[in-house]
Write an enzyme that holds these catalytic residues in place. Structure first.
Site, PDB file in Angstrom:
ATOM      1  N   HIS A 123       0.838  -1.201   0.000  1.00 13.67           N
ATOM      2  CA  HIS A 123       0.000   0.000   0.000  1.00 13.67           C
ATOM      3  C   HIS A 123       0.876   1.255   0.000  1.00 13.67           C
ATOM      4  CE1 HIS A 123      -3.427   2.582   1.413  1.00 13.67           C
ATOM      5  NE2 HIS A 123      -2.434   3.229   1.998  1.00 13.67           N
ATOM      6  N   GLU A 124       1.879   1.277   0.860  1.00 15.34           N
ATOM      7  CA  GLU A 124       2.751   2.451   0.946  1.00 15.34           C
ATOM      8  C   GLU A 124       3.606   2.597  -0.310  1.00 15.34           C
ATOM      9  OE1 GLU A 124       2.316   4.657   3.193  1.00 15.34           O
ATOM     10  OE2 GLU A 124       0.871   3.405   4.254  1.00 15.34           O
TER      11      GLU A 124
ATOM     12  N   HIS B  50       1.714   4.366  -3.073  1.00 13.95           N
ATOM     13  CA  HIS B  50       1.689   5.832  -2.998  1.00 13.95           C
ATOM     14  C   HIS B  50       2.883   6.422  -3.751  1.00 13.95           C
ATOM     15  CE1 HIS B  50      -1.723   6.560  -0.458  1.00 13.95           C
ATOM     16  NE2 HIS B  50      -1.252   5.870   0.572  1.00 13.95           N
TER      17      HIS B  50
ATOM     18  N   GLU C 263      -5.845   6.995  -1.340  1.00 13.30           N
ATOM     19  CA  GLU C 263      -5.801   5.813  -0.481  1.00 13.30           C
ATOM     20  C   GLU C 263      -6.436   4.600  -1.159  1.00 13.30           C
ATOM     21  OE1 GLU C 263      -4.188   5.329   2.093  1.00 13.30           O
ATOM     22  OE2 GLU C 263      -3.859   7.216   3.128  1.00 13.30           O
TER      23      GLU C 263
END
Length: 277
Positions: A151-152, A155, A207
């Site tokens: 997920h990070e 980004h 997100e």
């Protein structure tokens, strides 16, 4: 009174014109391929915020943070824990070329920082940190840890930080006009990057994109993508003041989990293929 009104009107016009000029300088950028999860939103980046400049600033700030953690005895303290995090991250990094080939050549770095905070992040250019608070309080499985790291990383791949910095620079340009009248200063790139990375929350759209790309990265790396569902359930269960900042901009847990479930179902064939080798 009349003079003040005229002055304020001139300032307002100047700010509006400045913002118009900056927004006109923004260009649509294709940061990533759509992947199997179908992330294809158009993004607009300011020419004032180059990818290279932001990555250089991120690398400098990362070195500073890592140096501080090392001096405090808070860097990669548990060797076994650090090896686990790096192994998972490296498997995910091998999959990034699916979304953007150039990211395979980024100077990726992964460290574990001792902190009670339940958090993890990835700066522009692939500078990753996982906090011990996340590992100790969430107690994630390898697949769940892959979900949060993925997920990070997503980004960074989508350049969400650069996108948000571009928006902040638009605000700062307006403030630069006001400063002529008020004497207020304008934040530099480094200050804006730090604010975006560690103070301002990501948008719900950013997100959601990170959720979907993270799920696909995990599946391609051989981690069960459905672990993202249990991960966010654990995150949400902390509640109150302990609830991670990562959840602050999201809609209800039910809505998020439903979206992640759909994405996980979609990439299951990729997971099956990766497991079979």
């Amino acid at each position: 009174m009349k003079k003040n009104t005229v002055t304020l009107r001139r300032v307002s016009i100047a700010v509006a014109l400045s913002l118009t000029v900056l927004l006109a300088a923004c260009a649509a950028v294709q940061t990533t391929n759509t992947g199997s999860v179908g992330v294809e939103r158009k993004q607009y980046m300011s020419s004032m915020v180059s990818e290279q400049a932001l990555e250089q600033e991120a690398a400098q700030q990362y070195r500073t943070l890592i140096g501080q953690a090392k001096a405090q005895g808070a860097l990669d303290e548990d060797k076994q824990q650090t090896a686990r995090v790096k192994t998972i991250a490296n498997r995910l990094i091998k999959q990034v070329s699916v979304f953007r080939p150039d990211a395979a050549n980024w100077n990726w770095e992964v460290h574990v920082l001792k902190s009670k905070e339940v958090n993890a992040w990835c700066m522009p250019g692939g500078k990753i940190a996982v906090y011990t608070g996340l590992i100790q309080q969430i107690k994630p499985t390898d697949a769940e840890l892959a979900a949060v790291i993925g997920h990070e990383m997503a980004h960074a791949l989508r350049e969400h930080t650069r996108e948000q910095v571009s928006q902040q620079m638009a605000t700062n340009l307006g403030l630069s006009v006001l400063s002529a009248f008020t004497g207020a200063g304008v934040a530099d790139l480094g200050g804006t990057l730090s604010k975006v990375m560690f103070t301002l929350p990501n948008s719900r759209t950013a997100e959601a994109e990170a959720d979907r790309i993270g799920v696909e990265l995990a599946a391609r790396a051989g981690y069960d993508p459905h672990a993202a569902v249990t991960l966010w359930q654990k995150m949400a269960s902390l509640g109150g003041s302990q609830q991670p900042e990562i959840l602050s901009t999201h809609p209800s847990a039910e809505s998020r989990i439903a979206d992640i479930q759909t994405a996980a179902d979609k990439v299951m064939p990729l997971y099956t293929k990766a497991v079979k080798g």
